[in-house]
Structures are given as structure tokens and as C-alpha cells.
Design an enzyme around this catalytic site. Structure first.
Site, short mmCIF file in Angstrom:
data_model
loop_
_atom_site.label_atom_id
_atom_site.label_comp_id
_atom_site.label_asym_id
_atom_site.label_seq_id
_atom_site.Cartn_x
_atom_site.Cartn_y
_atom_site.Cartn_z
N TYR A 183 31.47 44.78 35.77
CA TYR A 183 32.79 45.17 35.28
C TYR A 183 32.69 45.31 33.77
CZ TYR A 183 37.79 44.84 34.18
OH TYR A 183 39.07 45.08 33.71
N ASP A 223 26.19 45.26 27.99
CA ASP A 223 27.55 44.76 27.85
C ASP A 223 27.46 43.24 27.78
OD1 ASP A 223 30.11 43.91 28.01
OD2 ASP A 223 30.67 45.10 29.77
N LYS A 240 35.13 38.31 23.56
CA LYS A 240 35.31 36.90 23.92
C LYS A 240 34.94 35.92 22.80
CE LYS A 240 34.99 37.91 28.86
NZ LYS A 240 36.30 37.77 29.45
N1 HOZ Z 1 38.88 40.51 33.97
C1 HOZ Z 1 38.68 39.50 33.01
C2 HOZ Z 1 37.76 38.45 33.53
N2 HOZ Z 1 36.54 38.93 34.05
C3 HOZ Z 1 39.98 38.90 32.49
C4 HOZ Z 1 40.85 38.34 33.52
C5 HOZ Z 1 42.18 37.84 32.93
O1 HOZ Z 1 42.32 37.68 31.74
O2 HOZ Z 1 43.07 37.64 33.72
#
Ligand code: HOZ
Length: 428
Positions: free
Chosen positions: A145, A240, A268
Site C-alpha cells: 500500500y 516506499d 510517519k
Molecule cells: N492506512 C494507514 C495505515 N496503514 C493509516 C490508517 C489510519 O490512519 O487509519
């Protein structure tokens, strides 16, 4: 059972005003058959909900909080910058300081541009790769992702996998005709595609340790093959490292595995809990970004001083000698404890860990790719999630996410967590 009355009340109100009641889909906890707990505050490794329940937190805001919540040095840095202002939309010393720290830490990065999120970082990195090569095709891997940009919402992990969305409505077919998604860790499959289409491929983007289909480490030779083949065919290799950057090692996965990508995306941890992303790479590539070059990318809040200050303070903390060794030991203690507890209860699990990120799958097989991850026992994961929450352990509400340990977690917190898991595994 913990009392979640206030969370429920807030959730009902949120549902009226916000789609699904949340500002990011996984947080709705739908796939694990739960309602979201609403958070009041957090401190160290603890997070407290609106009903006053206290949990040991293994989400850490989905990765940024490697030094725990409200670390004094981070709070102090934020407070002190607030005296100067919250946003200027103009360059500051803080941007240079954080950029210099990133360049010093991440082996392949010689120049870096700050943005506001991981999605923005990957989207911009891909535009840059296409701009530099004059090619269109993007190769990604199933279950990885890279945020929610159109090009990358193909066979994606994280929330897309959690909600079993095959591809999102609103993404025109023509936008993804240039995206090829291949099985993660399949060296031979990848080589064949490069052989066939290499000259059309602008870039290959990968999570060097996949963290959005649960945690799936690269098999030996996988990252090496990506490097060799992209080099051979003149394609850009993008790591990434939004999740792995400063997480699996100070210099990220590229330092850990000794592979040098052309472009790296970050987020992050480098924002210390504030919204930040970044993309960086070799000088001659980054010099193509506007205004030095002609690949356009911009942002009103990019390089925001509050976020820069939080990031700098965090990196200073984690750069201290022994930081990663301690974190590694704590996480190993957790992973060993969970594995042993499951075995004693007769439950099959595979727990993968790289540094202080880990993933637990209910299966007796090894998990090497998205298909493996999808065929694990998701119902059992849901019960596990709900029971752990009720035992005061706050995990990501999806198997297709990672668990993060911070330096605020001590051996005692890990013992408490393992004791809770022992009981939960027996009940599954
Ligand atoms: N999709 C992110 C974690 N892999 C963020 C999820 C979130 O902040 O709810």
C-alpha cells in the site's frame, strides 16, 4: 467487558457528520466486527479512550510514535516552535535541519523535498520517476500500500485489503492501465515482466518490508533482483519507506538490507506525530523537481515548522546509541511471548518481525505474499482483536496492518501483553 458507552455515543454523532464516522477507513473497525473506541489522550505506551479505559498501545498512530506518546523532548520542541508561529508558507531553518538529518541517515538520499503525507510522497515520487524517464508504466506489488493516489490503488493492502475493495470507484480505468501489480517476493515473475516490458517501465515501487498486508519481510534475493533489473532497464527503483524509514533501522530498510534505491519516500517517524511526508534520492534525480527542474509539485503547508520541530526532536532521540538494540529486544520479547502463548494454547500462528514492526497471522504456513495473507484465518483475527482490546491491549483493527513497539514499552508492559494474549488464545 470494558465499558464503551461514551465511545459509542461519540461514534453515533460522528456517523452523522463524517463518512463512516472516521477520517480513515480502517479506524472504523468494521472488518473485526467492532465499533471504534474514541481516544481522549495518550501518554508513553498508553492510550486512554473517552470512557477512561487504559490500553497498552501497539498502533502508535500507525507508526510515527517510535518514542511513545507525548515524549518530553518532542513536546518541548513543539511548544518552543509555537512561540514563533504555526505556519509561514516560506522557508525556515528547521526544514534545512530535518533535511540534513534525513540525508545523513538514509544512505541513498542526497536531496529531499518535504510534503505533508505518505500519499503525497509516493504520488510525487512517481511523477518524478515518470518525468525523469519519459515513461508511463509503474510496477507495484500486490498487498503493498502506497497511499491512496489513483495510480497506486491496484491490489492494494491496508484499508483496501481490509475492506476487500478490488479497486476504488472514482479511479478511471485509463489511470491504472499503466500500473502493473505483481506478486510480492516472486523474483522469477518479476524478472519475466522486466524482460518483456522493461523499456516501458518508469519505476518499480515497493515496500522493502511489506507492512500493509500484515508484516511480510522480503525473501533473500527479492530486493536485490529489483535493484539489478531496474538498473538494467533504466527504470527508477522507489523504496516506499514511509513505514520502514527510521523504524527498522535509523537508515531504514535500505540500510538494513544494503540496497540503494533511486528514490525513497518517507513519512510517519520523520514527522514525530505531526503530518509529514518526504521524498528524496540522488541529486541528479531530485534536481528535476520544480523550481530547480520542471517536474511540478507544491504544498501550502509543506515544511511546516511545527512538524519539522517534532521530526527533528524525534530523530535526535532515536539516534542515541543503543536505541535500536533496546527496541529490537523489547519487540523480540513480545513476538517470542506471543508465539509461545499461541503454541501452548494449540493455536497456529505465524508472527513476522523486522526491527520493531511485527505482524501476526492465524495460519500454520509461512506468509510470503498477499495471497498467503488473504488466506489466513481472518475470523480468528477478529475475535483475537476484540478480546485483546477488552483485555486492555490496543492493536490495529486489521490483520492487514502492522504492530509497532516504541521505546516507551518496557519489559513489564510486554509481560502484561503476553499474559493477556495467553488468556485470549485459550479462549479462541
Ligand atoms: N492506512 C494507514 C495505515 N496503514 C493509516 C490508517 C489510519 O490512519 O487509519
Amino acid at each position: 467487558m470494558l465499558n464503551h458507552n461514551m465511545s459509542l455515543k461519540l461514534y453515533k454523532r460522528a456517523l452523522e457528520k463524517i463518512p463512516g464516522g472516521v477520517n480513515s477507513p480502517v479506524r472504523a473497525c468494521k472488518s473485526v466486527g467492532a465499533d471504534p473506541v474514541f481516544i481522549d489522550r495518550a501518554d508513553g505506551c498508553f492510550i486512554f479512550d473517552a470512557d477512561g479505559n487504559r490500553y497498552i498501545d501497539y498502533v502508535g498512530s500507525w507508526g510515527p510514535l517510535i518514542v511513545g506518546h507525548r515524549h518530553p523532548a518532542v513536546i518541548e520542541a513543539i511548544e518552543s516552535v509555537l512561540n514563533r508561529g504555526t505556519s509561514f508558507g516560506a522557508p525556515t531553518d528547521l526544514e534545512i535541519e530535518l533535511a540534513a538529518m534525513v540525508i545523513e541517515a538514509v544512505p541513498s538520499v542526497e536531496m529531499v523535498r518535504m510534503v505533508n503525507s505518505g500519499t503525497e510522497a509516493t504520488m510525487s515520487a512517481i511523477r518524478l520517476a515518470r518525468g525523469v524517464t519519459g515513461r508511463d508504466t509503474v510496477v507495484k506489488f500486490d498487498g503493498c500500500y502506497h497511499g491512496h493516489a489513483d495510480t497506486l490503488l491496484v491490489e492494494a493492502g491496508s484499508g483496501v485489503a481490509t475492506l476487500s475493495i478490488p479497486g476504488s470507484p472514482g479511479v478511471p480505468k485509463s489511470f491504472v492501465t499503466h500500473t502493473l501489480s505483481l506478486p510480492y517476493n516472486d523474483v522469477e515473475g518479476f524478472k519475466k515482466v522486466m524482460e518483456r516490458d522493461g523499456e516501458k517501465i518508469a519505476c518499480v515501487i515497493v515496500e522493502p518490508v511489506a507492512g500493509n498486508m500484515g508484516v511480510v519481510p522480503p525473501v533473500p534475493g527479492f530486493l536485490e533482483a529489483l535493484r539489478e533489473e531496474t538498473e538494467r532497464h533504466g527504470s527508477i527503483l522507489i523504496f516506499d519507506e514511509v513505514m520502514t524509514g527510521f523504524r527498522v533501522a535509523y537508515g531504514g530498510a535500505q540500510q538494513l538490507y544494503g540496497i540503494s534505491p533511486d528514490i525513497t519516500t518517507l513519512g510517519k517517524i520523520i514527522g514525530g506525530g505531526m503530518p509529514v511526508g518526504a521524498y528524496g534520492g540522488r541529486r541528479e534525480i531530485m534536481e528535476q523537481v520544480a523550481p530547480q527542474g520542471s517536474v511540478y509539485q507544491a504544498g501550502t503547508l509543506s515544511g511546516n515548522p511545527v512538524a519539522m520541530a517534532a521530526g527533528i526532536a524525534t530523530l535526535k532521540e532515536i539516534k542515541r546509541p543503543g536505541f535500536y538494540d533496546n527496541l529490537e529486544n523489547t519487540t523480540a520479547q513480545l513476538v517470542d511471548g506471543l508465539t509461545k502463548a499461541a503454541r501452548q494454547a494449540g493455536i497456529s500462528v505465524t508472527v513476522d518481525r523486522v526491527g520493531s514492526m511485527a505482524g501476526l497471522f492465524f495460519t500454520d504456513r509461512t506468509v510470503k505474499n498477499f495471497n498467503d495473507a488473504k488466506t489466513c484465518d481472518l475470523d480468528r483475527f477478529s475475535s483475537y482483536y476484540r478480546k485483546m482490546l477488552n483485555s486492555g491491549i490496543y492493536l490495529a483493527p486489521s490483520q492487514f496492518e502492522a504492530l509497532f513497539v516504541s521505546s516507551a514499552h518496557t519489559a513489564e508492559h510486554i509481560d502484561t501483553t503476553v499474559a493477556a494474549a495467553e488468556k485470549v488464545f485459550r479462549e479462541l
